[in-house]
Structure formats: structure tokens, C-alpha cells
Write a protein that holds these residues in place. Sequence first.
Motif, mmCIF file in Angstrom:
data_model
loop_
_atom_site.group_PDB
_atom_site.id
_atom_site.type_symbol
_atom_site.label_atom_id
_atom_site.label_comp_id
_atom_site.label_asym_id
_atom_site.label_seq_id
_atom_site.Cartn_x
_atom_site.Cartn_y
_atom_site.Cartn_z
ATOM 1 N N GLN A 186 0.729 -1.309 0.125
ATOM 2 C CA GLN A 186 0.076 0.149 0.009
ATOM 3 C C GLN A 186 0.936 1.126 0.081
ATOM 4 O O GLN A 186 0.375 2.181 -0.700
ATOM 5 C CB GLN A 186 -1.021 0.017 1.202
ATOM 6 N N VAL A 187 1.980 1.365 0.746
ATOM 7 C CA VAL A 187 2.602 2.594 1.010
ATOM 8 C C VAL A 187 4.235 2.415 0.377
ATOM 9 O O VAL A 187 4.825 1.389 0.696
ATOM 10 C CB VAL A 187 2.791 3.099 2.111
ATOM 11 N N PHE A 188 4.256 3.302 -0.652
ATOM 12 C CA PHE A 188 5.828 3.307 -1.483
ATOM 13 C C PHE A 188 6.299 4.635 -1.003
ATOM 14 O O PHE A 188 5.922 5.627 -1.584
ATOM 15 C CB PHE A 188 5.422 2.932 -2.969
ATOM 16 N N ALA A 189 7.628 4.546 -0.859
ATOM 17 C CA ALA A 189 8.402 5.668 -0.815
ATOM 18 C C ALA A 189 9.294 5.675 -1.677
ATOM 19 O O ALA A 189 10.091 4.766 -2.018
ATOM 20 C CB ALA A 189 9.152 5.705 0.672
ATOM 21 N N LEU A 190 9.236 6.837 -2.466
ATOM 22 C CA LEU A 190 10.235 7.063 -3.803
ATOM 23 C C LEU A 190 11.330 7.854 -3.398
ATOM 24 O O LEU A 190 11.069 9.032 -3.127
ATOM 25 C CB LEU A 190 9.422 7.524 -4.910
ATOM 26 N N HIS A 191 12.629 7.014 -3.978
ATOM 27 C CA HIS A 191 13.748 8.033 -3.488
ATOM 28 C C HIS A 191 14.700 8.017 -4.757
ATOM 29 O O HIS A 191 14.689 7.207 -5.637
ATOM 30 C CB HIS A 191 14.690 7.234 -2.462
ATOM 31 N N GLY A 192 14.976 9.007 -5.070
ATOM 32 C CA GLY A 192 15.997 9.550 -6.420
ATOM 33 C C GLY A 192 16.279 10.776 -6.457
ATOM 34 O O GLY A 192 15.582 11.608 -5.933
ATOM 35 N N LYS A 193 17.190 11.026 -7.086
ATOM 36 C CA LYS A 193 17.548 12.587 -7.526
ATOM 37 C C LYS A 193 16.441 13.208 -8.337
ATOM 38 O O LYS A 193 15.661 12.677 -9.075
ATOM 39 C CB LYS A 193 18.932 12.606 -8.132
ATOM 40 N N MET A 194 16.408 14.526 -8.356
ATOM 41 C CA MET A 194 15.712 15.390 -9.375
ATOM 42 C C MET A 194 15.928 14.742 -10.621
ATOM 43 O O MET A 194 16.927 14.441 -11.290
ATOM 44 C CB MET A 194 15.941 16.681 -9.117
ATOM 45 N N GLY A 195 14.954 14.238 -11.558
ATOM 46 C CA GLY A 195 14.981 13.910 -12.946
ATOM 47 C C GLY A 195 15.269 12.435 -13.077
ATOM 48 O O GLY A 195 15.366 12.031 -14.066
ATOM 49 N N ALA A 196 15.305 11.716 -11.864
ATOM 50 C CA ALA A 196 15.357 10.176 -12.152
ATOM 51 C C ALA A 196 14.052 9.418 -12.698
ATOM 52 O O ALA A 196 14.422 8.536 -13.244
ATOM 53 C CB ALA A 196 15.710 9.649 -10.580
ATOM 54 N N GLY A 197 13.168 10.303 -12.677
ATOM 55 C CA GLY A 197 11.898 9.637 -13.345
ATOM 56 C C GLY A 197 10.956 9.071 -12.438
ATOM 57 O O GLY A 197 10.023 8.338 -12.402
ATOM 58 N N LYS A 198 10.915 9.745 -11.153
ATOM 59 C CA LYS A 198 9.981 9.143 -10.250
ATOM 60 C C LYS A 198 8.331 9.584 -10.505
ATOM 61 O O LYS A 198 7.664 8.713 -10.361
ATOM 62 C CB LYS A 198 10.214 9.823 -8.639
ATOM 63 N N THR A 199 8.126 10.844 -10.985
ATOM 64 C CA THR A 199 6.779 11.192 -11.413
ATOM 65 C C THR A 199 6.341 10.374 -12.542
ATOM 66 O O THR A 199 5.123 9.782 -12.656
ATOM 67 C CB THR A 199 6.618 12.612 -11.528
ATOM 68 N N THR A 200 7.237 10.109 -13.536
ATOM 69 C CA THR A 200 7.064 9.232 -14.624
ATOM 70 C C THR A 200 6.759 7.872 -14.306
ATOM 71 O O THR A 200 5.822 7.250 -14.927
ATOM 72 C CB THR A 200 8.410 9.376 -15.594
ATOM 73 N N LEU A 201 7.382 7.117 -13.337
ATOM 74 C CA LEU A 201 7.325 6.115 -12.756
ATOM 75 C C LEU A 201 5.795 5.803 -12.274
ATOM 76 O O LEU A 201 5.029 5.059 -12.554
ATOM 77 C CB LEU A 201 8.214 5.491 -11.679
ATOM 78 N N VAL A 202 5.399 6.941 -11.386
ATOM 79 C CA VAL A 202 4.340 6.757 -10.760
ATOM 80 C C VAL A 202 2.954 7.007 -11.849
ATOM 81 O O VAL A 202 2.111 6.193 -11.715
ATOM 82 C CB VAL A 202 4.029 7.849 -9.629
#
Length: 149
Positions: free
Chosen positions: A25-41
Amino acid sequence: MEFIFLLEEIDAIAGKFWQEMPGQQVFALHGKMGAGKTTLVKALCAAKGVQDNTGSPTFSIINEYIFKDDNGKDQSLFHLDLYRLRNFQEAMDAGVEDTLYSGSICFVEWPDVVEELLPSETIHLYLEALPDQKRRLKAATNSVSLKNM
């Protein structure tokens, strides 16, 4: 879980992700700016069947999306972007705790400001940009195990 993929393969990776993480249910996303976190979501939302226009909640802090579960019932999925929050109190004021414990799927970008609020069963996802437009996605059950990836 670890995936190395090209951005054009992200939809296939999202499908595989849900096969490996069906009950989380809960996922914490770690990564530098521009790594693609929002794209992944965005890809993970699409794989769940979210019909809404998905985007970064940088200014709204929390976006809620609706998808149908296996029984055709509407379910909420939350995408939190805590980048702009300066401290724990701002997170509390924004309703982050209620969202994390809502029983809904939550993706939390920039989770460090609320580390102590995260449920113990939170899956930490580490996204890293690699050469040749590739990305590496790793999952861990705590934020210490992969922080120095």
C-alpha cells in the motif's frame, strides 16, 4: 526486486511491478531530481487502470486518483510530492498522516521529511538514472538498506 529498463519500457515494467507488489500500500520513492519518479508513478497509475490525468503534485502536495479494483469497486490511489515541505509540521498540516494510513495505495516522493510517519511495512523504491537513457528501480523494506546505492 530490481528492474533495469529504458523509459520506453516503463509501461511493461509497471505491469511487472504490480505482479510483484500486489498487496502493498505505501511506497516511498527515493531518487535524484530527474530520475523519473513522477514518470514511474504515472506508469504505475496507468497499469492500475487510473483514467484521470496524472501529474506531479508538487504544488498540491497530494493528488488522489481513482481506479477500479478486481471487483469493479472504486479505489483511491494517492500520489504525494513532499519536495516543497520544509518540515514535519507542514506535512502534518497537509494531511500526510491521514493519507498514509487511509488504507489506500500511496506513492510518496521525497519522503525524508516524514520518515518517522511512514508505516513499518512501507516499501522503499530507489530510482536511479543510468547511462544510455536507462533507469534502475530497486525495492527495499527499509530506507537504510539501499540508501547508498
